[in-house]
Design a protein around this motif. Structure first.
Motif, PDB file in Angstrom:
ATOM      1  N   LEU B 156       0.773  -0.934  -0.040  1.00 20.56           N
ATOM      2  CA  LEU B 156      -0.016  -0.095  -0.101  1.00 20.56           C
ATOM      3  C   LEU B 156       0.873   1.106   0.030  1.00 20.56           C
ATOM      4  CD1 LEU B 156      -3.040   0.763   0.038  1.00 20.56           C
ATOM      5  CD2 LEU B 156      -2.544   1.299   2.537  1.00 20.56           C
ATOM      6  N   ILE B 157       1.916   1.307   1.020  1.00 22.85           N
ATOM      7  CA  ILE B 157       2.763   2.532   0.874  1.00 22.85           C
ATOM      8  C   ILE B 157       3.575   2.428  -0.343  1.00 22.85           C
ATOM      9  CG2 ILE B 157       4.882   3.291   2.003  1.00 22.85           C
ATOM     10  CD1 ILE B 157       3.511   2.649   4.679  1.00 22.85           C
ATOM     11  N   ALA B 158       4.097   1.393  -0.867  1.00 18.44           N
ATOM     12  CA  ALA B 158       4.630   1.464  -2.200  1.00 18.44           C
ATOM     13  C   ALA B 158       3.861   2.092  -3.231  1.00 18.44           C
ATOM     14  CB  ALA B 158       5.171   0.081  -2.694  1.00 18.44           C
ATOM     15  N   PHE B 159       2.476   1.571  -3.309  1.00 16.34           N
ATOM     16  CA  PHE B 159       1.420   2.173  -4.439  1.00 16.34           C
ATOM     17  C   PHE B 159       1.450   3.648  -4.145  1.00 16.34           C
ATOM     18  CE2 PHE B 159      -2.712   2.800  -5.780  1.00 16.34           C
ATOM     19  CZ  PHE B 159      -2.516   2.815  -7.394  1.00 16.34           C
ATOM     20  N   LEU B 160       0.920   4.052  -2.982  1.00 18.42           N
ATOM     21  CA  LEU B 160       0.869   5.459  -2.696  1.00 18.42           C
ATOM     22  C   LEU B 160       2.092   6.447  -2.921  1.00 18.42           C
ATOM     23  CD1 LEU B 160      -1.219   5.330   0.749  1.00 18.42           C
ATOM     24  CD2 LEU B 160      -1.861   5.938  -1.469  1.00 18.42           C
ATOM     25  N   GLY B 161       3.319   5.816  -2.668  1.00 20.44           N
ATOM     26  CA  GLY B 161       4.518   6.551  -3.084  1.00 20.44           C
ATOM     27  C   GLY B 161       4.626   6.783  -4.359  1.00 20.44           C
ATOM     28  N   TRP B 162       4.362   5.698  -5.124  1.00 20.56           N
ATOM     29  CA  TRP B 162       4.723   5.578  -6.645  1.00 20.56           C
ATOM     30  C   TRP B 162       3.475   6.598  -7.043  1.00 20.56           C
ATOM     31  CZ3 TRP B 162       0.813   4.205 -10.195  1.00 20.56           C
ATOM     32  CH2 TRP B 162       1.272   4.183 -11.576  1.00 20.56           C
ATOM     33  N   LEU B 163       2.262   6.456  -6.623  1.00 16.48           N
ATOM     34  CA  LEU B 163       1.347   7.579  -7.143  1.00 16.48           C
ATOM     35  C   LEU B 163       1.465   8.883  -7.008  1.00 16.48           C
ATOM     36  CD1 LEU B 163      -1.459   6.502  -8.298  1.00 16.48           C
ATOM     37  CD2 LEU B 163      -2.441   6.996  -6.069  1.00 16.48           C
TER      38      LEU B 163
END
Lengths: 398, 292
Positions: B156-163
Motif C-alpha cells: 500500500l505504501i509502495a503504491f501510494l508513494g509511486w502514485l
C-alpha cells in the motif's frame, strides 16, 4: 580562539601529569562493562550489584582497613574498547584489580591484559569455556559465572526427563557463546539420552530483528522439544514472533533456555506475552516462587531494591555483587593487595554469596550452578516467575 | 518438503521483506531525491518505537491505544525530521558526502544517547493490538494476523508513494528537484520546502515503521544501528533511489534469507550478503536503479 587553545593545552597537560602518589588507603577496582548499546540492559544492573557490594564492604570497614573504590567504564560490549579501557585503568588510574566485562568477546580480551600486567581479573558473566582453558588460562583470571559446559549439563539433565521426547532442535545466536552453548548441550544430552536425535539447528545472528524464517524452518522439522540459547532483546523478539505462529504450542512449551531468560528483567520486558510453561534459568530468581529461598538472599534482595530504587530489583545484579565479594574475600584471605598473593589465595577459596557458597577450583572456575524451573504466572506478580527454582547442576559437596 | 512448509517459509520471508521495506522506503526516498545518505534513519525508526511505547502508556496501556500511539509516534518523528532538516541538513546539501556521513553519524550517537536518557536501558515491549492478536490457517500453515496486516501495509505504501511521485503535481516538482535542483530553483519553485517535505515524509515513514514493529519486537537501545545495515542492503540491491527497486529489493532479501537458511542453516546471513556482492558486481547501480 587563542584562549581555547590555551585551555586545551592546559587540560592536556593536566591529564598527562600523573596523579599525586596513590592514596594508600583505597583499593581500586577497574570495572569495564557495557553501559550503552543493546547489552547495557545487563551492564547497568551488574554494575549496580558491584556498587552495592562495594558500599556494603566499605560500610563494614573495608578490606584490610582500606576502602574499596570502583572505577566503572563503558566497554560498549566491544572487545577492543574493553582492552583499551583495561589498559587505561591500569596505567592511568593505577587500579589494583580488574573485574567486569559482559560478553564472551570482551572477557578473554581483557584476560590477556590482566595476564600481561599480572593483575587479578574476575569475570562475572562471560560463559565461553575457553576463558579458563589452556592456553588462555593464567594465574590471574577467575570466573564467578557459569560456563556453557555447566549450563549444557543442566539443560540436558532437564531435557532427559522428558521421556517421550525423541527429536530435539536448537536455536542459538550465531557467535561464540551460541555455538558453544548448543554444542555443549548436545554433547551432554548424547550421554544421557543416546536415543534422541537432533533434527534441526538454527543460527540467527545476534540482534536479529526478524526470527520468522528461522521459526518456520524449525517448525517444519517438527521437533518434540527445543534448546534455545537466545536471550535479552533477542528472546523478547523471538517470543513475540513465535507465539502467533503457534511455535510454543507445536512443541508443547517444551523449550529450555539456559541464557537467563528466567530473570525478572526478561519477564518484566515480556509481561503477559511471556511463553508460560517453558523452562528457564537465572543466577538469581529474585522473586522466589517456592519455599527454598536462602535467608541471606532475602536480605540481599531487600537491600538491592533499596539500592537500585526499584520495586523488584534485577536478576543480574547478583553476578556483579559476587565478583566484588570474591575479590574482597580473596584480598582478605591473602592479607595483601598484591595481585600475586591474591591470585594464589583465590585458587581453592570458598566465598559467600547471597545464594550460598561458591569455590574456585584449580581451573579458576566456580562452575556456578543456576536456578532452573518452569516459568509460571502467579497472581501476586504482573510477570512470569520461576516455579520452585532448583539449583542445577546439583552442587557436588566439596 | 511439504507444500505447506514451503508456503509458510515463503510467507515468513514476505513478513521480513515488508518490515524492511517500511524502513528502507524512507531511506531510499531521501537518498534518491536529496542525495543524502541518512545514517540516522535507523535512529528515527528507533525513536518511533520508543514513542509508540510511550504513547501506549499514555493513551491506553492494554491495547486499543496502539493505533493512536503509532500515529503519534510517526508524527512525532516527522516533526523531529522537520527540525533536523531545517536546522542542520539545509547547510549540508551539495557539500561532500563525507560531511553528510559524519553529521548523520553524529546524529545516530546523539539520538541513541537521548533515547537512553529518556527511556533507560530496559527492554520495553508493546502488546499486539487485540484485533490482530490471533492467527489464521492458510494452506495448512499458521499465519499471524499481524504479519498479514504488515504484508498489506507494505505494498500500500509502495503504491501510494509511486502514485504521489509519478502522478501528482507535487511528485512532478519532486522529480524535477531530483534531476536539476538549480534549474527548478531558478524557475521560481520553492525547492527548500520540497526538500523539507520529503525529509519529513521520510522521517514519518521511519517513525511509523518503528511503531508498527513494536508488537513483534523488543524495544532496546541499539536497535537503530542493527536495522540500518539491513535497510542499506535492501536499498543497494534494489537500486539507490528507486522506490519500486526498494520494494523488490526487500522481497528478494526476505525470500533469500528465508530459503537460504534451509540450504545453508549454519550461515544465515551468507546468502543475503552473497546476493548483494553478486548484484554489486553485475549491476553496481542495483536492480532497478539507473547507471550513475
Amino acid at each position: 580562539m587563542r584562549l581555547q587553545h590555551c585551555l586545551g593545552l592546559a587540560l592536556a597537560v593536566a591529564a598527562s601529569v600523573p596523579l599525586a602518589a596513590r592514596a594508600d588507603d583505597t583499593i581500586k577496582i577497574g570495572f569495564p562493562i557495557p553501559l550503552s548499546g543493546p547489552t547495557a540492559v545487563y551492564g547497568e544492573p551488574i554494575l549496580k550489584g558491584a556498587q552495592m557490594a562495594v558500599q556494603e564492604i566499605n560500610a563494614a570497614g573495608g578490606v584490610l582497613g582500606k576502602k574499596l573504590e570502583l572505577l566503572p567504564r563503558d566497554s560498549k560490549a566491544n572487545a577492543d574498547e574493553a582492552v583499551r579501557l583495561a589498559r587505561e585503568l591500569i596505567i592511568k588510574d593505577s587500579v589494583d584489580f580488574l573485574a567486569g566485562t559482559l560478553t564472551s568477546a570482551e572477557a578473554p580480551a581483557v584476560s590477556t591484559v590482566a595476564k600481561e600486567n599480572k593483575i587479578v581479573f574476575v569475570a562475572p558473566t562471560a560463559k565461553l569455556t575457553q576463558l579458563t582453558l589452556p592456553p588462555q588460562l593464567h594465574p590471574y583470571v577467575f570466573r564467578v559465572s557459569s560456563n556453557t559446559a555447566v549450563e549444557g549439563q543442566a539443560g540436558a539433565s532437564l531435557m532427559a526427563k522428558f521421556t517421550d521426547v525423541k527429536t530435539v532442535a536448537t536455536i542459538a545466536p550465531d557467535y561464540a557463546y551460541g555455538r558453544d552453548s548448543a554444542a555443549d548441550f548436545i554433547t551432554a544430552l548424547k550421554k544421557l539420552r543416546p536415543d534422541i536425535t537432533i533434527v534441526d539447528q538454527e543460527w540467527p545472528k545476534l540482534g536479529e530483528a526478524d526470527f520468522t524464517p528461522f521459526i518456520n524452518a524449525q517448525m517444519g522439522k517438527k521437533p518434540d522439544a527445543v534448546y534455545c540459547s537466545l536471550f535479552a532483546g533477542d528472546f523478547v523478539t523471538f517470543t513475540k514472533e513465535a507465539t502467533p505462529l503457534g511455535y510454543f504450542k507445536a512443541i508443547n512449551n517444551r523449550l529450555l533456555d539456559p541464557a537467563e531468560v528466567g530473570t525478572i528483567d526478561e519477564a518484566q520486558a515480556l509481561g503477559d506475552q511471556y511463553p508460560y510453561g517453558i523452562i528457564a534459568d537465572a543466577y538469581d530468581p529474585v522473586v522466589w516462587g517456592g519455599a527454598n529461598e536462602p535467608a541471606e538472599h532475602k536480605t540481599f534482595v531487600k537491600d538491592l531494591q533499596t539500592f537500585m530504587k526499584s520495586q523488584y530489583g534485577s536478576g543480574w545484579a547478583i553476578v556483579g555483587y559476587e565478583a566484588i565479594e570474591a575479590l574482597s574475600q580473596g584480598i582478605k584471605k591473602a592479607g595483601s593487595t598484591k595481585s600475586d598473593d591474591v591470585a594464589k589465595a583465590m585458587v581453592g577459596m570458598t566465598f559467600d554469596t547471597p545464594v550460598g557458597k561458591r569455590t574456585f577450583n584449580a581451573d579458576h572456575e566456580t562452575l556456578s550452578p543456576e536456578y532452573w524451573g518452569t516459568m509460571v504466572k502467579e497472581a501476586a506478580y504482573p510477570f512470569a516467575i520461576i516455579k520452585d527454582p532448583q539449583l542445577l547442576p546439583a552442587p557436588t559437596t566439596n | 518438503m511439504a507444500p505447506s512448509f514451503l508456503f509458510s517459509q515463503f510467507m515468513g520471508g514476505l513478513t521480513t521483506a515488508m518490515f524492511l521495506f517500511l524502513i528502507a522506503s524512507g531511506l531510499s526516498l531521501v537518498f534518491g531525491i536529496m542525495r543524502v545518505i541518512n545514517f540516522a534513519h535507523g535512529s528515527f525508526y528507533m525513536l518511533g518505537a520508543y514513542l509508540a511505547w510511550q504513547g501506549v502508556q499514555w493513551f491506553h496501556p492494554t491495547g486499543p491505544g496502539f493505533w493512536a500511539a503509532s500515529l503519534f509516534a510517526a508524527c512525532g518523528v516527522g516533526v523531529l525530521g522537520a527540525v533536523v532538516e531545517r536546522l542542520f541538513f539545509r547547510s549540508l546539501y551539495g557539500r561532500e558526502e563525507l560531511y553528510q556521513l559524519l553529521f548523520t553519524y553524529a546524529l545516530v550517537l546523539i539520538l541513541g544517547d537521548a533515547a537512553k536518557f529518556l527511556w533507560g536501558t530496559d527492554q520495553l515491549s508493546v502488546s499486539t493490538p487485540p484485533v490482530l492478536a490471533g492467527s489464521v490457517q492458510i494452506f495448512g500453515s499458521t499465519q499471524p494476523l499481524y504479519n498479514l496486516f504488515i504484508m498489506a501495509i507494505g505494498p500500500l505504501i509502495a503504491f501510494l508513494g509511486w502514485l504521489v511521485l509519478n502522478r501528482s503535481g507535487v511528485g512532478r516538482m519532486v522529480r524535477a528537484a531530483q534531476m536539476d535542483r538549480e534549474m527548478l530553483d531558478a524557475l521560481g519553485a520553492n525547492v527548500g520546502t520540497i526538500y523539507t517535505g520529503m525529509f519529513v515524509f521520510s522521517s514519518f515513514l521511519a517513525g511509523l515503521s518503528g511503531a508498527l514493529v513494536t508488537p513483534i519486537q523488543s524495544i532496546v537501545p541499539g536497535m537503530d544501528v542493527l536495522i540500518i545495515v539491513q535497510a542499506f542492503i535492501v536499498v543497494v540491491i534494489g537500486g539507490m533511489g528507486s522506490f519500486w527497486g526498494t520494494f523488490w529489493g526487500s522481497v528478494i532479501y526476505g525470500e533469500v534469507l528465508s530459503f537460504g537458511i534451509l540450504i545453508f542453516p549454519g550461515f544465515s546471513l551468507f546468502s543475503v550478503f552473497a546476493l548483494m556482492a553478486v548484484i554489486l558486481i553485475v549491476r553496481p547501480w542495483g536492480l532497478f536503479g539507473r547507471p550513475l
